[in-house]
Design an enzyme around this catalytic site. Structure first.
Site, PDB file in Angstrom:
ATOM      1  N   SER A 106     -14.063  45.185 -24.575  1.00 30.27           N
ATOM      2  CA  SER A 106     -13.229  43.984 -24.470  1.00 30.27           C
ATOM      3  C   SER A 106     -11.976  44.100 -25.315  1.00 30.27           C
ATOM      4  O   SER A 106     -11.055  43.308 -25.155  1.00 30.27           O
ATOM      5  CB  SER A 106     -14.001  42.768 -24.989  1.00 30.27           C
ATOM      6  OG  SER A 106     -15.201  42.603 -24.310  1.00 30.27           O
ATOM      7  N   HIS A 127     -12.325  47.075 -17.728  1.00 26.61           N
ATOM      8  CA  HIS A 127     -12.812  45.844 -18.370  1.00 26.61           C
ATOM      9  C   HIS A 127     -13.169  44.808 -17.309  1.00 26.61           C
ATOM     10  O   HIS A 127     -12.289  44.113 -16.785  1.00 26.61           O
ATOM     11  CB  HIS A 127     -11.730  45.330 -19.335  1.00 26.61           C
ATOM     12  CG  HIS A 127     -12.127  44.117 -20.106  1.00 26.61           C
ATOM     13  ND1 HIS A 127     -11.222  43.244 -20.648  1.00 26.61           N
ATOM     14  CD2 HIS A 127     -13.361  43.622 -20.435  1.00 26.61           C
ATOM     15  CE1 HIS A 127     -11.859  42.266 -21.261  1.00 26.61           C
ATOM     16  NE2 HIS A 127     -13.152  42.470 -21.139  1.00 26.61           N
ATOM     17  N   GLU A 139      -9.634  44.493 -15.602  1.00 22.74           N
ATOM     18  CA  GLU A 139      -8.457  44.866 -16.389  1.00 22.74           C
ATOM     19  C   GLU A 139      -8.558  46.378 -16.632  1.00 22.74           C
ATOM     20  O   GLU A 139      -9.511  46.845 -17.258  1.00 22.74           O
ATOM     21  CB  GLU A 139      -8.480  44.089 -17.715  1.00 22.74           C
ATOM     22  CG  GLU A 139      -7.219  44.174 -18.520  1.00 22.74           C
ATOM     23  CD  GLU A 139      -7.288  43.315 -19.802  1.00 22.74           C
ATOM     24  OE1 GLU A 139      -8.371  43.208 -20.415  1.00 22.74           O
ATOM     25  OE2 GLU A 139      -6.256  42.752 -20.185  1.00 22.74           O
ATOM     26  N   ASN A 177      -8.123  39.398 -23.710  1.00 23.15           N
ATOM     27  CA  ASN A 177      -8.662  38.825 -24.948  1.00 23.15           C
ATOM     28  C   ASN A 177      -7.607  38.552 -26.009  1.00 23.15           C
ATOM     29  O   ASN A 177      -7.845  37.787 -26.943  1.00 23.15           O
ATOM     30  CB  ASN A 177      -9.784  39.702 -25.491  1.00 23.15           C
ATOM     31  CG  ASN A 177     -11.059  39.438 -24.701  1.00 23.15           C
ATOM     32  OD1 ASN A 177     -11.417  38.287 -24.475  1.00 23.15           O
ATOM     33  ND2 ASN A 177     -11.700  40.487 -24.229  1.00 23.15           N
TER      34      ASN A 177
HETATM   35  N1  LIG Z   1     -20.129  39.460 -22.909  1.00 24.76           N
HETATM   36  C1  LIG Z   1     -19.013  39.394 -22.206  1.00 24.76           C
HETATM   37  O1  LIG Z   1     -18.640  38.328 -21.691  1.00 24.76           O
HETATM   38  C2  LIG Z   1     -18.189  40.635 -21.996  1.00 24.76           C
HETATM   39  C3  LIG Z   1     -17.150  40.607 -21.054  1.00 24.76           C
HETATM   40  C4  LIG Z   1     -16.414  41.763 -20.825  1.00 24.76           C
HETATM   41  C5  LIG Z   1     -16.701  42.913 -21.537  1.00 24.76           C
HETATM   42  N2  LIG Z   1     -17.701  42.899 -22.468  1.00 24.76           N
HETATM   43  C6  LIG Z   1     -17.953  44.155 -23.203  1.00 24.76           C
HETATM   44  O2  LIG Z   1     -19.077  44.778 -22.617  1.00 24.76           O
HETATM   45  C7  LIG Z   1     -19.791  45.507 -23.624  1.00 24.76           C
HETATM   46  C8  LIG Z   1     -21.235  45.022 -23.664  1.00 24.76           C
HETATM   47  O3  LIG Z   1     -21.245  43.641 -23.949  1.00 24.76           O
HETATM   48  P1  LIG Z   1     -22.532  42.742 -23.626  1.00 24.76           P
HETATM   49  O4  LIG Z   1     -22.119  41.339 -23.832  1.00 24.76           O
HETATM   50  O5  LIG Z   1     -23.127  43.169 -22.337  1.00 24.76           O
HETATM   51  O6  LIG Z   1     -23.486  43.206 -24.844  1.00 24.76           O
HETATM   52  P2  LIG Z   1     -25.088  43.128 -24.969  1.00 24.76           P
HETATM   53  O7  LIG Z   1     -25.358  43.195 -26.437  1.00 24.76           O
HETATM   54  O8  LIG Z   1     -25.616  42.008 -24.161  1.00 24.76           O
HETATM   55  O9  LIG Z   1     -25.576  44.488 -24.266  1.00 24.76           O
HETATM   56  C9  LIG Z   1     -25.355  45.748 -24.834  1.00 24.76           C
HETATM   57  C10 LIG Z   1     -26.375  46.724 -24.284  1.00 24.76           C
HETATM   58  O10 LIG Z   1     -26.052  48.024 -24.780  1.00 24.76           O
HETATM   59  C11 LIG Z   1     -27.268  48.658 -25.158  1.00 24.76           C
HETATM   60  N3  LIG Z   1     -26.939  49.708 -26.149  1.00 24.76           N
HETATM   61  C12 LIG Z   1     -26.605  49.545 -27.443  1.00 24.76           C
HETATM   62  N4  LIG Z   1     -26.393  50.754 -28.018  1.00 24.76           N
HETATM   63  C13 LIG Z   1     -26.579  51.692 -27.050  1.00 24.76           C
HETATM   64  C14 LIG Z   1     -26.515  53.111 -27.016  1.00 24.76           C
HETATM   65  N5  LIG Z   1     -26.188  53.814 -28.098  1.00 24.76           N
HETATM   66  N6  LIG Z   1     -26.782  53.731 -25.856  1.00 24.76           N
HETATM   67  C15 LIG Z   1     -27.119  53.015 -24.744  1.00 24.76           C
HETATM   68  N7  LIG Z   1     -27.193  51.672 -24.712  1.00 24.76           N
HETATM   69  C16 LIG Z   1     -26.938  51.026 -25.860  1.00 24.76           C
HETATM   70  C17 LIG Z   1     -28.126  47.546 -25.712  1.00 24.76           C
HETATM   71  O11 LIG Z   1     -29.482  47.911 -25.732  1.00 24.76           O
HETATM   72  C18 LIG Z   1     -27.816  46.410 -24.724  1.00 24.76           C
HETATM   73  O12 LIG Z   1     -28.668  46.457 -23.586  1.00 24.76           O
HETATM   74  C19 LIG Z   1     -19.030  45.293 -24.936  1.00 24.76           C
HETATM   75  O13 LIG Z   1     -18.115  46.343 -25.129  1.00 24.76           O
HETATM   76  C20 LIG Z   1     -18.308  43.983 -24.670  1.00 24.76           C
HETATM   77  O14 LIG Z   1     -17.142  43.828 -25.457  1.00 24.76           O
HETATM   78  C21 LIG Z   1     -18.455  41.803 -22.700  1.00 24.76           C
END
Ligand SMILES: NC(=O)c1ccc[n+]([C@@H]2O[C@H](COP(=O)([O-])OP(=O)(O)OC[C@H]3O[C@@H](n4cnc5c(N)ncnc54)[C@H](O)[C@@H]3O)[C@@H](O)[C@H]2O)c1
Length: 269
Positions: A106, A127, A139, A177
């Protein structure tokens, strides 16, 4: 986010290798995808056979080496630069040399993420927005070294997932963001300073500014921990005190009130 990306890729006909650290996370992801696809069946967007064919195209695995078969990799691990650095080193080792490595980050620098690989020209930001099956924007973030070919292939992939790619350059928070998070952070300040309740803040932004969802309900959907991580990237990367995370946001994350995913944030779920 990972399950959402797997969902749209599988429905678009791609085979997906879904990798996570533990089987329980994969089980939860498949259950979420199944439930979300049921919503699309109920709305007649897909049929039951389409759902089961799409689910059949997703291969969950806790074995990192399973990713060696991938033609394109999309990373969606936690928003932490150190973790992403280690994950990209591993992706670079595992993937064939021609494979593009995309990050769903993000806010973290794509240029920096790319520096952990021997293929910086093939690293790019992809993104997706939350919830992925619903939101049409991707994005596309071009790092300093990202090649034109990588950019074109990634845009084509986004289009084949029925998304609209919009290209931006690599600065903290990109565009989405950089604009959204300070608004959410300011909404948290309004609650902390007693200017208004969460309900009042969200009603004002919905009814007065025509936002489909209020900033605090959106923060709960995104995850308050993710919001805090992004504010810290803006603060550290841009060095302006206007990006200081609101102390109430930090306090709620410390308390484990992370929003929808923990059952409690500005609202209770
Ligand atoms: N939450 C949102 O609205 C949103 C929107 C756009 C982008 N993002 C981005 O997406 C990414 C994930 O966000 P999220 O909200 O899904 O997080 P989350 O914490 O819900 O999920 C993260 C996942 O990654 C896994 N993980 C952690 N370390 C790991 C590793 N070393 N190898 C493999 N898997 C691993 C975890 O077990 C978990 O299932 C982040 O970079 C976040 O900034 C989030």
């Amino acid at each position: 986010m990972g399950n959402g990306i797997a969902h749209v890729a599988a429905l678009s006909g791609f085979k997906v290798i879904l990798y996570d650290l533990e089987q329980q996370f994969l089980d939860r992801a498949i259950a979420t995808i199944s439930k979300n696809m049921d919503r699309e069946v109920a709305k007649n967007r897909i049929n039951a056979a389409g759902k089961s064919a799409a689910l059949g195209r997703i291969m969950p695995s806790v074995v990192q080496g399973a990713l060696s078969e991938a033609d394109f990799m999309i990373e969606a691990v936690v928003e932490n630069a150190e973790v992403k650095a280690r994950v990209f080193e591993a992706m670079d080792r595992i993937a064939r040399p021609d494979v593009i490595l995309a990050s769903n980050t993000s806010s973290i620098s794509i240029t920096k993420i790319a520096s952990n690989t021997k293929r910086p020209g093939k690293v790019i930001g992809m993104h997706f927005m939350n919830p992925v099956p619903v939101m049409t924007l991707v994005e596309i973030v071009r790092g300093l070294a990202t090649s034109d070919e990588t950019l074109q292939t990634t845009k084509q992939l986004a289009e084949s997932l029925k998304k609209t790619p919009v290209e931006v350059n690599d600065y903290p928070g990109f565009v989405s963001n950089r604009v959204l998070m300070p608004m959410i952070n300011e909404a948290v300040y309004c609650v902390m300073e007693g200017v208004g309740t969460p309900e009042a803040v969200d009603s004002i932004m919905k009814l007065g500014m025509n936002h489909p969802i209020g900033p605090l309900a959106l923060a709960d959907l995104i995850g308050l921990d993710v919001c805090l991580d992004i504010m810290e990237v803006l603060q550290n990367g841009l060095g302006n005190s206007k990006y200081m995370p609101c102390p109430l946001l930090r306090k709620m994350v410390d308390a484990g009130h992370l929003g929808r995913k923990s059952g409690r944030g500005f609202y209770t779920y």
